[in-house]
Design a protein around this motif. Structure first.
Motif, PDB file in Angstrom:
ATOM      1  N   ARG A  54      35.289  67.537  29.500  1.00  0.00           N
ATOM      2  CA  ARG A  54      34.444  67.772  28.506  1.00  0.00           C
ATOM      3  C   ARG A  54      33.450  68.811  28.797  1.00  0.00           C
ATOM      4  O   ARG A  54      32.768  69.785  28.364  1.00  0.00           O
ATOM      5  CB  ARG A  54      33.259  66.650  28.294  1.00  0.00           C
ATOM      6  CG  ARG A  54      33.719  65.797  27.118  1.00  0.00           C
ATOM      7  CD  ARG A  54      32.829  64.529  26.663  1.00  0.00           C
ATOM      8  NE  ARG A  54      32.665  63.399  27.847  1.00  0.00           N
ATOM      9  CZ  ARG A  54      33.456  62.282  27.682  1.00  0.00           C
ATOM     10  NH1 ARG A  54      34.257  62.275  26.922  1.00  0.00           N
ATOM     11  NH2 ARG A  54      33.348  61.312  28.788  1.00  0.00           N
ATOM     12  N   ILE A  55      33.352  69.032  30.268  1.00  0.00           N
ATOM     13  CA  ILE A  55      32.600  70.126  31.044  1.00  0.00           C
ATOM     14  C   ILE A  55      33.425  71.196  30.731  1.00  0.00           C
ATOM     15  O   ILE A  55      32.663  72.474  30.698  1.00  0.00           O
ATOM     16  CB  ILE A  55      32.767  70.066  32.574  1.00  0.00           C
ATOM     17  CG1 ILE A  55      31.557  68.789  32.764  1.00  0.00           C
ATOM     18  CG2 ILE A  55      31.928  71.216  33.183  1.00  0.00           C
ATOM     19  CD1 ILE A  55      31.702  68.387  34.231  1.00  0.00           C
ATOM     20  N   ALA A  56      34.778  71.485  30.685  1.00  0.00           N
ATOM     21  CA  ALA A  56      35.513  72.482  30.124  1.00  0.00           C
ATOM     22  C   ALA A  56      35.327  72.929  28.989  1.00  0.00           C
ATOM     23  O   ALA A  56      34.828  74.041  28.395  1.00  0.00           O
ATOM     24  CB  ALA A  56      37.037  72.320  30.461  1.00  0.00           C
ATOM     25  N   ALA A  89      36.492  77.422  32.767  1.00  0.00           N
ATOM     26  CA  ALA A  89      36.772  76.573  32.085  1.00  0.00           C
ATOM     27  C   ALA A  89      38.174  75.973  32.578  1.00  0.00           C
ATOM     28  O   ALA A  89      38.470  74.471  32.348  1.00  0.00           O
ATOM     29  CB  ALA A  89      36.696  77.107  30.373  1.00  0.00           C
ATOM     30  N   ALA A  90      38.993  76.996  32.917  1.00  0.00           N
ATOM     31  CA  ALA A  90      40.466  76.467  33.227  1.00  0.00           C
ATOM     32  C   ALA A  90      40.446  75.628  34.370  1.00  0.00           C
ATOM     33  O   ALA A  90      41.132  74.626  34.730  1.00  0.00           O
ATOM     34  CB  ALA A  90      41.313  77.725  33.404  1.00  0.00           C
ATOM     35  N   PRO A 139      31.557  77.610  42.637  1.00  0.00           N
ATOM     36  CA  PRO A 139      30.781  76.367  42.283  1.00  0.00           C
ATOM     37  C   PRO A 139      31.944  75.530  41.614  1.00  0.00           C
ATOM     38  O   PRO A 139      32.090  74.047  41.940  1.00  0.00           O
ATOM     39  CB  PRO A 139      29.703  76.477  41.506  1.00  0.00           C
ATOM     40  CG  PRO A 139      29.275  77.707  41.977  1.00  0.00           C
ATOM     41  CD  PRO A 139      30.531  78.549  42.038  1.00  0.00           C
ATOM     42  N   SER A 140      32.651  75.966  40.517  1.00  0.00           N
ATOM     43  CA  SER A 140      33.458  74.808  39.712  1.00  0.00           C
ATOM     44  C   SER A 140      34.790  74.509  40.711  1.00  0.00           C
ATOM     45  O   SER A 140      35.097  73.421  40.594  1.00  0.00           O
ATOM     46  CB  SER A 140      33.972  75.631  38.610  1.00  0.00           C
ATOM     47  OG  SER A 140      32.873  75.726  38.006  1.00  0.00           O
ATOM     48  N   TRP A 141      35.337  75.416  41.462  1.00  0.00           N
ATOM     49  CA  TRP A 141      36.359  74.931  42.199  1.00  0.00           C
ATOM     50  C   TRP A 141      35.827  74.032  43.391  1.00  0.00           C
ATOM     51  O   TRP A 141      36.952  73.712  43.989  1.00  0.00           O
ATOM     52  CB  TRP A 141      37.496  76.111  42.357  1.00  0.00           C
ATOM     53  CG  TRP A 141      37.180  77.286  43.451  1.00  0.00           C
ATOM     54  CD1 TRP A 141      36.892  76.900  44.890  1.00  0.00           C
ATOM     55  CD2 TRP A 141      37.556  78.587  43.379  1.00  0.00           C
ATOM     56  NE1 TRP A 141      36.824  77.859  45.739  1.00  0.00           N
ATOM     57  CE2 TRP A 141      36.906  79.121  44.800  1.00  0.00           C
ATOM     58  CE3 TRP A 141      37.766  79.394  42.350  1.00  0.00           C
ATOM     59  CZ2 TRP A 141      37.179  80.450  45.087  1.00  0.00           C
ATOM     60  CZ3 TRP A 141      37.822  80.837  42.836  1.00  0.00           C
ATOM     61  CH2 TRP A 141      37.460  81.155  43.994  1.00  0.00           C
TER      62      TRP A 141
END
Length: 231
Positions: A54-56, A89-90, A139-141
């Motif tokens: 859902r975050i993606a 997103a990926a 921050p995402s990875w």
């Protein structure tokens, strides 16, 4: 102290001004993340996978807004900013599958019958320190693999990328991902250096993750291996 972020192409354009949380506020954020961690882990692989997915979806749904924010706050060309949003997103979608990854291994015993295995368990709270040059992707990875395996996280973004980090944190607080799983604590460079030097906050320890050492450990970030034997 006030954290300010300006448009590098127009120094008169103030993107964001926010008060830096003090030491007690940071400890409180770590405490909330630690309190949420037990429930986040117990929710199970399916719930964590759905939340990261859902975050993606949220990143993709706000792609144009995030692209414009990257351009304004860190000065990236438009095409590069669009590429980073797609990559962000990926990353979340990739790690949405990580909760289903086997979390250990069975090994042959040295001699005789028995059972020898390892099991990976989450640390608890990961302290994430991110630079400015990929304000959403880095921050995402860091956060996505930590959350996928059952950790919670506290993010300290670069001052020059604070608006991007706060917006990403807002999108991550949607349904299915607990509000306290990944709080964002803006801070200046001096506090970041103190954070990276401290291995624990008493009484709530958190493992710091800086930009460098964790970049090559994405598949297992935030996990530890404990040997167990039986028989």
């Amino acid at each position: 102290m006030t954290i300010t972020s300006y448009n590098p192409a127009d120094p008169t354009d103030l993107v964001l001004a926010v008060e830096e949380p003090g030491a007690e506020a940071v400890r409180a954020a770590v405490g909330r993340a630690r309190a949420a961690q037990t429930g986040w882990l117990a929710a199970g692989a399916a719930a964590r996978s759905a939340a990261l997915g859902r975050i993606a979806d949220a990143v993709e749904a706000h792609a144009e807004e995030l692209t414009a924010l990257i351009v304004r706050e860190v000065g990236k060309p438009l095409a590069e900013a669009r590429g980073e949003v797609a990559r962000t997103a990926a990353i979340w979608r990739y790690y949405a599958q990580a909760p289903y990854t086997p979390s250990g291994a069975v090994h042959e015993t040295a001699a005789g019958p028995g059972l020898l295995f390892t099991r990976r368990r989450p640390y608890g709270v990961a302290g994430l320190i991110a630079p400015w040059n990929f304000p959403l992707a880095i921050p995402s990875w860091k956060a996505a693999p930590a959350l996928a395996v059952g950790n919670t996280a506290v993010l300290k973004p670069a001052p020059e990328a604070t608006a991007c980090a706060l917006r990403l944190a807002e999108l991550a607080r949607g349904p299915g991902c607990r509000r306290t799983c990944s709080p964002c604590c803006p801070a200046g460079r001096r506090r970041a250096r103190r954070w990276s030097r401290r291995r624990t906050w008493s009484p709530s320890p958190a493992r710091p993750a800086s930009a460098g050492p964790w970049c090559g450990r994405r598949p297992s970030a935030g996990c530890r291996s404990r040997p167990n034997s039986a028989g």
